[in-house]
Design a protein around this motif. Structure first.
Motif, mmCIF file in Angstrom:
data_model
loop_
_atom_site.group_PDB
_atom_site.id
_atom_site.type_symbol
_atom_site.label_atom_id
_atom_site.label_comp_id
_atom_site.label_asym_id
_atom_site.label_seq_id
_atom_site.Cartn_x
_atom_site.Cartn_y
_atom_site.Cartn_z
ATOM 1 N N TYR A 99 0.845 -1.195 0.000
ATOM 2 C CA TYR A 99 0.000 0.000 0.000
ATOM 3 C C TYR A 99 0.879 1.242 0.000
ATOM 4 C CZ TYR A 99 1.051 0.024 5.037
ATOM 5 O OH TYR A 99 1.685 0.025 6.252
ATOM 6 N N ASP A 100 0.319 2.329 -0.486
ATOM 7 C CA ASP A 100 0.968 3.639 -0.426
ATOM 8 C C ASP A 100 0.186 4.457 0.590
ATOM 9 O OD1 ASP A 100 1.409 6.490 -0.957
ATOM 10 O OD2 ASP A 100 2.571 5.823 -2.681
ATOM 11 N N LEU A 101 0.846 4.767 1.688
ATOM 12 C CA LEU A 101 0.159 5.392 2.811
ATOM 13 C C LEU A 101 -0.592 6.657 2.426
ATOM 14 C CD1 LEU A 101 -0.343 5.291 5.865
ATOM 15 C CD2 LEU A 101 1.789 6.571 6.181
ATOM 16 N N PHE A 102 0.010 7.479 1.570
ATOM 17 C CA PHE A 102 -0.577 8.788 1.287
ATOM 18 C C PHE A 102 -1.406 8.826 0.009
ATOM 19 C CE2 PHE A 102 3.208 9.439 3.905
ATOM 20 C CZ PHE A 102 2.617 10.062 4.997
ATOM 21 N N LYS A 103 -1.371 7.744 -0.778
ATOM 22 C CA LYS A 103 -2.229 7.668 -1.958
ATOM 23 C C LYS A 103 -3.457 6.804 -1.723
ATOM 24 C CE LYS A 103 1.377 8.381 -5.476
ATOM 25 N NZ LYS A 103 2.070 7.777 -6.655
ATOM 26 N N ASP A 104 -3.317 5.805 -0.863
ATOM 27 C CA ASP A 104 -4.394 4.836 -0.689
ATOM 28 C C ASP A 104 -5.336 5.158 0.473
ATOM 29 O OD1 ASP A 104 -3.437 3.306 -2.814
ATOM 30 O OD2 ASP A 104 -2.084 2.168 -1.517
ATOM 31 N N PHE A 105 -4.954 6.130 1.320
ATOM 32 C CA PHE A 105 -5.764 6.418 2.504
ATOM 33 C C PHE A 105 -5.917 7.923 2.717
ATOM 34 C CE2 PHE A 105 -3.501 2.422 3.259
ATOM 35 C CZ PHE A 105 -4.581 1.574 3.465
ATOM 36 N N VAL A 106 -6.994 8.273 3.407
ATOM 37 C CA VAL A 106 -7.190 9.656 3.853
ATOM 38 C C VAL A 106 -7.383 9.624 5.369
ATOM 39 C CG1 VAL A 106 -8.139 10.550 1.711
ATOM 40 C CG2 VAL A 106 -9.669 9.477 3.355
ATOM 41 N N PRO A 107 -6.809 10.593 6.078
ATOM 42 C CA PRO A 107 -6.928 10.602 7.533
ATOM 43 C C PRO A 107 -8.328 10.986 7.995
ATOM 44 C CG PRO A 107 -5.774 12.564 6.784
ATOM 45 C CD PRO A 107 -5.962 11.687 5.569
ATOM 46 N N VAL A 108 -8.746 10.383 9.090
ATOM 47 C CA VAL A 108 -10.008 10.748 9.736
ATOM 48 C C VAL A 108 -9.714 11.490 11.041
ATOM 49 C CG1 VAL A 108 -12.138 9.891 10.810
ATOM 50 C CG2 VAL A 108 -11.263 8.812 8.723
ATOM 51 N N SER A 109 -8.966 10.833 11.942
ATOM 52 C CA SER A 109 -8.656 11.474 13.216
ATOM 53 C C SER A 109 -7.606 10.688 13.981
ATOM 54 C CB SER A 109 -9.912 11.581 14.092
ATOM 55 O OG SER A 109 -9.630 12.149 15.352
ATOM 56 N N SER A 240 3.572 7.197 21.225
ATOM 57 C CA SER A 240 2.815 6.207 20.470
ATOM 58 C C SER A 240 1.453 6.814 20.137
ATOM 59 C CB SER A 240 2.640 4.952 21.317
ATOM 60 O OG SER A 240 1.722 4.057 20.725
ATOM 61 N N PHE A 241 0.968 6.586 18.931
ATOM 62 C CA PHE A 241 -0.351 7.130 18.583
ATOM 63 C C PHE A 241 -1.228 6.066 17.953
ATOM 64 C CE2 PHE A 241 1.961 7.793 14.585
ATOM 65 C CZ PHE A 241 1.024 7.419 13.635
ATOM 66 N N HIS A 242 -2.526 6.209 18.143
ATOM 67 C CA HIS A 242 -3.537 5.438 17.443
ATOM 68 C C HIS A 242 -4.337 6.413 16.594
ATOM 69 C CE1 HIS A 242 -3.821 2.084 20.770
ATOM 70 N NE2 HIS A 242 -2.612 2.210 20.264
ATOM 71 N N GLY A 243 -4.785 5.958 15.435
ATOM 72 C CA GLY A 243 -5.594 6.830 14.595
ATOM 73 C C GLY A 243 -6.409 6.049 13.591
ATOM 74 N N ILE A 244 -7.349 6.741 12.983
ATOM 75 C CA ILE A 244 -8.246 6.115 12.012
ATOM 76 C C ILE A 244 -8.078 6.764 10.645
ATOM 77 C CG2 ILE A 244 -10.687 5.872 11.368
ATOM 78 C CD1 ILE A 244 -11.289 5.252 14.241
ATOM 79 N N VAL A 245 -7.953 5.901 9.630
ATOM 80 C CA VAL A 245 -7.913 6.367 8.245
ATOM 81 C C VAL A 245 -8.970 5.609 7.455
ATOM 82 C CG1 VAL A 245 -5.462 6.976 8.339
ATOM 83 C CG2 VAL A 245 -6.138 4.694 7.555
ATOM 84 N N ALA A 246 -9.321 6.178 6.316
ATOM 85 C CA ALA A 246 -10.324 5.580 5.425
ATOM 86 C C ALA A 246 -9.720 5.410 4.036
ATOM 87 C CB ALA A 246 -11.558 6.482 5.356
ATOM 88 N N PRO A 247 -10.320 4.549 3.205
ATOM 89 C CA PRO A 247 -9.819 4.421 1.828
ATOM 90 C C PRO A 247 -9.887 5.763 1.103
ATOM 91 C CG PRO A 247 -11.362 2.646 2.337
ATOM 92 C CD PRO A 247 -11.453 3.631 3.460
ATOM 93 N N THR A 248 -8.896 6.003 0.243
ATOM 94 C CA THR A 248 -8.910 7.235 -0.531
ATOM 95 C C THR A 248 -10.192 7.333 -1.367
ATOM 96 O OG1 THR A 248 -7.565 8.602 -2.003
ATOM 97 C CG2 THR A 248 -7.740 6.272 -2.555
ATOM 98 N N LYS A 249 -10.605 8.533 -1.645
ATOM 99 C CA LYS A 249 -11.842 8.862 -2.386
ATOM 100 C C LYS A 249 -13.105 8.706 -1.531
ATOM 101 C CE LYS A 249 -9.937 7.849 -6.965
ATOM 102 N NZ LYS A 249 -10.124 7.116 -8.252
ATOM 103 N N THR A 250 -12.964 8.419 -0.249
ATOM 104 C CA THR A 250 -14.142 8.463 0.631
ATOM 105 C C THR A 250 -14.651 9.902 0.655
ATOM 106 O OG1 THR A 250 -13.278 6.684 2.021
ATOM 107 C CG2 THR A 250 -14.993 8.074 2.978
ATOM 108 N N PRO A 251 -15.939 10.125 0.442
ATOM 109 C CA PRO A 251 -16.459 11.493 0.382
ATOM 110 C C PRO A 251 -16.111 12.320 1.621
ATOM 111 C CG PRO A 251 -18.106 9.940 -0.381
ATOM 112 C CD PRO A 251 -16.981 9.115 0.169
ATOM 113 N N LYS A 252 -15.762 13.585 1.388
ATOM 114 C CA LYS A 252 -15.364 14.468 2.488
ATOM 115 C C LYS A 252 -16.474 14.624 3.524
ATOM 116 C CE LYS A 252 -11.895 17.195 0.012
ATOM 117 N NZ LYS A 252 -11.487 18.563 -0.424
ATOM 118 N N ALA A 253 -17.713 14.603 3.070
ATOM 119 C CA ALA A 253 -18.831 14.758 4.005
ATOM 120 C C ALA A 253 -18.898 13.580 4.971
ATOM 121 C CB ALA A 253 -20.146 14.891 3.248
#
Length: 314
Positions: A99-109, A240-253
């Motif tokens: 996977y490509d961290l910055f192409k395949d995912f978008v950050p949530v929080s 150490s951090f935990h976080g949530i990401v979503a697949p790229t192209k997930t709608p911004k809303a």
């Protein structure tokens, strides 16, 4: 046309979620990341109005579960709950992590932040971090430190401590810190750089003691341990951090709805107190933009450390 797209986006967010949301954890059940995710899932589901379903997909150092989310539909119903392993470190350890961290995912929080602590065997003649550094400098290559595996976050924190403190410690990798426990409590391996919960029982029995925290605030579970700044080791400051990401192209809303409901969940004082008391974790609830900046800075930081020390994935 733009107005129409905005109307569609708003409608999608209002309808979401219409079914349970799956949160993939790319590690087996039972670890800290699994415990924290399950601690927030019920409350977050209540805010979303749908059940949060935890799906543990351990394997390949987190790459397996991460790839599951990469190939999921970008509709908000499949999310990745990760830590620095898949979200900052793993891409540097393999020429093809899947996977490509910055192409395949978008950050949530960002969800939480937790300090690392340097623990030493109490049989060593060192009462604090300064005494331990002096002791270790006189014995280069004679003191061992444990990690949860080559290329793990704990391995990299060990290398970071070595470089900042200018000490020569020998890395002893294990398949998880649970496997390292007998060696640590016996003194055959004398040092562990770890988050607090896994080592805390051995501190209470007097076998291990914390000498410095990587946090900028003292650990809630070990308030007597000085921070990296107090110990005059600013280069060791990390978390150490935990976080949530979503697949790229997930709608911004949809991203916005996920983030907003998660932030409300993490603002609950009872939950915050529970995470601090059980996992030594500070609840965060950042914006997608803030988490994206953290991911990039951690990716760059650990990449430099991995390159400098020539660390290779297993």
């Amino acid at each position: 046309m733009l107005i129409v797209l905005c109307m569609i986006s708003t409608a999608v967010a209002q309808e979401f979620p219409a079914r349970p949301v799956r949160v993939v954890i790319p590690f087996p059940p039972g670890g800290s990341i699994d415990i924290v995710a399950r601690s927030i899932s019920q409350r977050w589901g209540a805010q979303l109005g749908q059940q949060i379903v935890i799906d543990n997909r351990g394997g390949a150092g987190g790459a397996l579960g991460t790839s599951v989310v990469k190939f999921a539909a970008p509709d908000g119903y499949t999310l990745l709950y990760g830590n620095a392993g898949p979200l900052a470190i793993a891409p540097h350890l393999s020429p093809n992590p899947g996977y490509d961290l910055f192409k395949d995912f978008v950050p949530v929080s960002q969800v939480t932040s937790s300090p690392f602590v340097v623990f030493i065997f109490t049989g060593l003649p060192a009462a604090n971090v300064q005494e331990f550094i002096a002791y270790a400098r006189q014995r280069p290559g004679q003191i061992n430190y444990a990690s949860s595996g080559v290329g793990s976050g704990l391995h990299l924190m060990g290398e970071l401590f070595k470089s900042v403190a200018v000490v020569d410690l020998v890395h002893v990798p294990f398949k998880g810190m649970g496997q390292a426990t007998p060696e640590l409590v016996s003194g055959r391996v004398q040092v562990a750089i770890s988050t607090v919960p896994g080592i805390l029982p051995h501190v209470k029995t007097g076998r291990m003691k914390g000498i410095v925290s990587s946090g900028i605030r003292r650990s809630s579970l070990l308030p007597e341990v000085p921070t990296c700044m107090e110990a005059k080791l600013p280069g060791f400051c990390s978390a150490s951090f935990h976080g949530i990401v979503a697949p790229t192209k997930t709608p911004k809303a949809i991203i916005a709805k996920l983030q907003q409901t998660l932030a409300v969940t993490l603002s609950n004082q009872e939950l915050r107190d529970q995470l601090a008391a059980r996992e030594d974790s500070e609840a965060i609830g950042s914006t997608p933009e803030e988490f994206g900046k953290l991911m990039r800075s951690e990716y760059d930081r650990w990449g430099k450390i991995i390159k400098t020390h020539g660390i290779k994935g297993e």
